[in-house]
Design an enzyme around this catalytic site. Structure first.
Site, PDB file in Angstrom:
ATOM      1  CE  LYS A  87     -60.893  14.227  12.573  1.00 42.54           C
ATOM      2  NZ  LYS A  87     -59.600  13.790  12.058  1.00 42.54           N
TER       3      LYS A  87
HETATM    4  C1  E4P Z   1     -58.046  11.184  13.448  1.00 45.72           C
HETATM    5  O1  E4P Z   1     -59.169  11.563  13.389  1.00 45.72           O
HETATM    6  C2  E4P Z   1     -56.958  11.961  14.062  1.00 45.72           C
HETATM    7  O2  E4P Z   1     -56.819  13.176  13.423  1.00 45.72           O
HETATM    8  C3  E4P Z   1     -55.682  11.177  14.047  1.00 45.72           C
HETATM    9  O3  E4P Z   1     -55.966   9.838  14.368  1.00 45.72           O
HETATM   10  C4  E4P Z   1     -54.586  11.751  14.930  1.00 45.72           C
HETATM   11  O4  E4P Z   1     -53.540  10.823  15.007  1.00 45.72           O
HETATM   12  P1  E4P Z   1     -52.085  11.212  15.566  1.00 45.72           P
HETATM   13  O5  E4P Z   1     -52.214  11.460  17.034  1.00 45.72           O
HETATM   14  O6  E4P Z   1     -51.243  10.021  15.255  1.00 45.72           O
HETATM   15  O7  E4P Z   1     -51.674  12.448  14.820  1.00 45.72           O
END
Ligand code: E4P
Length: 218
Positions: A87
């Site tokens: 990622k």
């Molecule tokens: C996923 O890849 C993200 O890191 C995550 O959905 C972020 O979510 P949040 O905005 O609720 O922290």
């Protein structure tokens, strides 16, 4: 539509796996910190544990922000397990790192996407996934779902192989709306997925079936 669980919580991942409803997991440094996972060895062990539980892709995020750091971290993470997807944030170095890692056959998930241009650059660099954040756009008074709808359309028009992961999904209503967009993947916490099961008519209907059965059989 695939469901990824957006958590580093082993109990939630095991429960969702046991229910047979998840196709992968996404994590980020905040989610790892929430579970108290710290130190390189523990972080690696945690990713491996997640990979043992689920069958699908597991996103593990780089911490570096410079190009060399991103690619060396990305290579290390990818070497941990064949389910690991690296990622990477959608910065200039991130896009270059995605291009490099893609060339090495390493799969990537480009994160922190808040507009179609960022997603287009990530797709052109060869990202396996792009992650538009719905909830965080809603938080600042924009419409996160609009972004997902636009991306589904744009990626369809240009025929990108990159899959779209609707991320920052905070509630079951977000999830229901995602279903209508035709997005490839939704990643969210377990309670958002199990929220799909809730309906008062299911509860009252089941209660009535069981009480009718009891009336005749008790
Ligand atoms: C996923 O890849 C993200 O890191 C995550 O959905 C972020 O979510 P949040 O905005 O609720 O922290």
């Amino acid at each position: 539509m695939k469901f990824f669980l957006d958590t580093a919580n082993i109990d939630h991942i095991s429960e969702a796996h046991w229910m047979g409803i998840i196709d992968g997991v996404t994590t980020n440094p905040s989610l790892m910190a929430k579970e108290g996972v710290k130190g390189e060895d523990n972080i690696i062990a945690h990713y491996l544990k997640i990979c043992e539980i689920v069958d699908g892709d597991v996103s593990a995020e780089v911490i570096s922000t410079d190009y060399q750091g991103m690619i060396s971290e990305g290579e290390k993470l990818a070497a941990l397990h064949n389910q690991i997807v690296v990622k990477i944030p959608v910065t200039e170095n991130g896009i270059r790192a995605i291009r490099y890692l893609t060339g090495k056959g390493i799969r990537t998930n480009c994160t922190l996407i808040f507009n179609p241009g960022q997603a287009l650059l990530a797709a052109k660099a060869g990202a396996t996934y792009v992650s538009p954040f719905i909830g965080r756009l809603d938080d600042i008074g924009e419409n996160g779902m609009d972004l997902v709808e636009k991306l589904v359309h744009i990626f369809d028009v240009y025929g990108f192989n990159t899959e779209i992961i609707a991320a920052s999904v905070r509630n079951t209503n977000h999830l229901l709306k995602c279903m209508e967009t035709g997005v490839d993947v939704v990643t969210c916490p377990l309670n958002v997925i199990t929220g799909l099961l809730n309906h008062p008519l299911t509860d009252t209907g089941l209660e009535k079936f069981l009480s009718d059965h009891r009336k005749l059989n008790d």
